[in-house]
Design an enzyme around this catalytic site. Structure first.
Site, short mmCIF file in Angstrom:
data_model
loop_
_atom_site.label_atom_id
_atom_site.label_comp_id
_atom_site.label_asym_id
_atom_site.label_seq_id
_atom_site.Cartn_x
_atom_site.Cartn_y
_atom_site.Cartn_z
N ALA A 149 9.53 6.88 10.40
CA ALA A 149 8.12 6.67 9.60
C ALA A 149 8.86 5.66 8.59
O ALA A 149 9.77 5.91 8.09
CB ALA A 149 7.44 7.92 8.91
N GLY A 150 8.21 4.54 8.51
CA GLY A 150 8.54 3.57 7.56
C GLY A 150 9.17 2.41 7.80
O GLY A 150 9.31 1.50 7.25
N LYS B 92 7.40 17.76 18.18
CA LYS B 92 7.68 16.96 16.97
C LYS B 92 6.68 17.70 15.78
O LYS B 92 5.39 17.48 16.08
CB LYS B 92 7.31 15.37 16.81
N ASN C 282 6.70 3.98 15.51
CA ASN C 282 5.42 3.46 16.13
C ASN C 282 4.77 2.12 15.95
O ASN C 282 4.72 1.02 16.42
CB ASN C 282 4.56 4.58 16.34
N GLY D 296 3.39 4.45 8.55
CA GLY D 296 2.72 3.25 8.70
C GLY D 296 2.62 2.20 7.60
O GLY D 296 2.10 1.11 7.75
#
Lengths: 260, 67
Positions: A188-189, A101, A210, A162
Site C-alpha cells: 500500500a501507498g 492476506k 494495486n 490508494g
C-alpha cells in the site's frame, strides 16, 4: 540466479505482488499482470451476483488459480471475526488454499488498519492452519508481535491504501526489516516506480501494489516499470550501496597525467 | 419455502432440496464458489447431501478483483 522470494516454504521468482482490482476490464487486468511478471495476485471475496450473471466471464477465467498463486484478502473487513470468516470461505473456495492476506481496517476514510483486531484475527488464523501475510501499520513493535503470533510475512504500509504517497517513513521500515526474521513486504501507498525501488533498496523482500498500476494512465506500461523497479531495487540492495557523504576528495578520474 | 440468499429473501416452490440443487436453480453450476449455511461453511463434497429448510440463510461467495 537463485535469489528467490520465500514465503511459507514456497519460493517465487518475482518479488512484485499485485492486486487485481480497479482495472477497466479483465483483459486489461490480465495484460497488466503479465507485464508485471507477478506470480502472486490478490483477490477479494464477495457475494456472487445471482440471477443476471449466468455465462458472464469471471476473474478466474482470465487468471487461473492453477497459473497464479492466489492471495485472497479481507479487504472491507472491520473486525477480526469478519476477516476470519472471509478467509475460511476463501479457503473453501480455493480448495484448501492456505496462503492469505489479512487486513482489518479501522476507518473507512483513511483505510488505516486496526492493529488490535488484526492481531486478534492473526492469532485465530494461524491456529487454524493458515499461512498469514499480514497488512499492518509501520510500527516496529506491532510488526514484531505479528511475527511472534506466527504470521509468515509482515506487510507494513508505505503510506495509506490508494494514496500513492510513496514511502513516508523509511526509518520505521528499516527498523522493522532489521528486527524481522520473516519476510517484510511493503503493501500500500506505492505511487510510482521509484517508490517500489526505494522499498527494495531498504531491504524489503517484496512489494505489493494495486492502484499504482491500475490507476496509471497506461497500466500495462506502469506494470512493466514496476517489474523493473523491483528488480533494480533488489539488485541495488544486494550489491550494497556506497556510503553517503557530504563531499569527497576522491574524484573518479585520475588526478595524475593532466595536461599543463 | 423461503431462503435468504446473500441478504435477499427468495421463494421456492419445492419444500426441500439440496444445496447442489440450489446451485443448479441459481444457474451457478460449474462456477467456483463457496457457500455458508446459517453461518457454517458447507464443504463442496456436502452439496449433494445438505438439505435446505425454510428460513435458512445462505451466503454464496466468489473471488473478484481486489488489492
Amino acid at each position: 540466479m537463485s535469489d528467490l522470494l520465500k514465503i511459507a516454504d514456497k519460493t517465487y521468482r518475482s518479488r512484485l505482488l499485485v492486486g487485481t482490482g480497479k482495472y477497466q476490464d479483465f483483459a486489461e487486468t490480465r495484460a497488466a499482470i503479465d507485464a508485471s511478471g507477478a506470480e502472486i495476485i490478490t483477490v477479494a471475496i464477495r457475494r456472487t451476483n445471482i440471477g443476471q450473471t449466468a455465462g458472464e466471464p469471471s476473474l478466474l477465467d482470465f487468471l487461473s488459480p492453477e497459473e497464479f498463486t492466489y492471495l485472497p484478502n479481507t479487504a472491507g473487513c472491520y473486525s477480526a471475526d469478519d476477516a476470519v470468516r472471509t478467509l475460511r470461505l476463501a479457503r473453501e473456495l480455493l480448495d484448501g488454499h492456505k496462503l492469505v492476506k489479512l487486513e482489518v481496517l479501522g476507518d473507512p476514510n483513511t483505510l488505516y488498519p486496526n492493529m488490535i483486531e488484526t492481531i486478534s484475527a492473526a492469532k485465530t488464523l494461524v491456529k487454524d492452519g493458515f499461512d498469514v501475510m499480514v497488512y499492518c501499520s509501520d510500527d516496529p513493535i506491532i510488526a514484531k508481535q505479528l511475527e511472534e503470533v506466527g504470521c509468515c510475512a509482515v506487510m507494513p504500509l508505505a503510506s495509506l491504501i490508494g494514496s500513492g504517497m510513496g514511502i513516508l517513513n523509511p526509518w520505521n521500515l528499516q527498523i522493522i526489516i532489521e528486527n524481522a526474521k520473516i519476510p517484510v513486504l511493503v503493501d500500500a501507498g506505492v505511487g510510482t516506480a521509484s517508490d517500489a525501488a526505494i522499498a527494495m533498496e531498504l531491504g524489503c523482500q517484496g512489494v505489493l501494489m494495486n492502484t499504482a498500476i491500475a490507476a496509471a494512465k497506461n497500466p500495462v506500461l506502469m506494470a512493466g516499470a514496476m517489474k523493473k523497479a523491483v528488480e533494480a531495487g533488489r539488485d541495488a540492495y544486494l550489491a550494497g550501496r556506497m556510503p553517503k557523504k557530504l563531499y569527497s576528495a576522491s574524484p573518479s578520474s585520475p588526478t595524475t597525467g593532466l595536461i599543463t | 419455502m423461503q431462503l435468504t440468499i446473500n441478504g435477499k429473501p427468495r421463494n421456492f416452490d419445492a419444500q426441500q432440496f439440496s444445496v447442489a440443487h440450489l446451485v443448479q436453480l441459481l444457474e451457478l453450476t460449474g462456477k467456483r464458489l463457496a457457500i455458508e449455511l446459517n453461518g457454517e461453511i458447507v464443504p463442496r463434497s456436502q452439496f449433494e447431501h445438505m438439505v435446505l429448510k425454510d428460513n435458512d440463510k445462505l451466503e454464496i461467495v466468489g473471488a473478484v478483483g481486489g488489492g
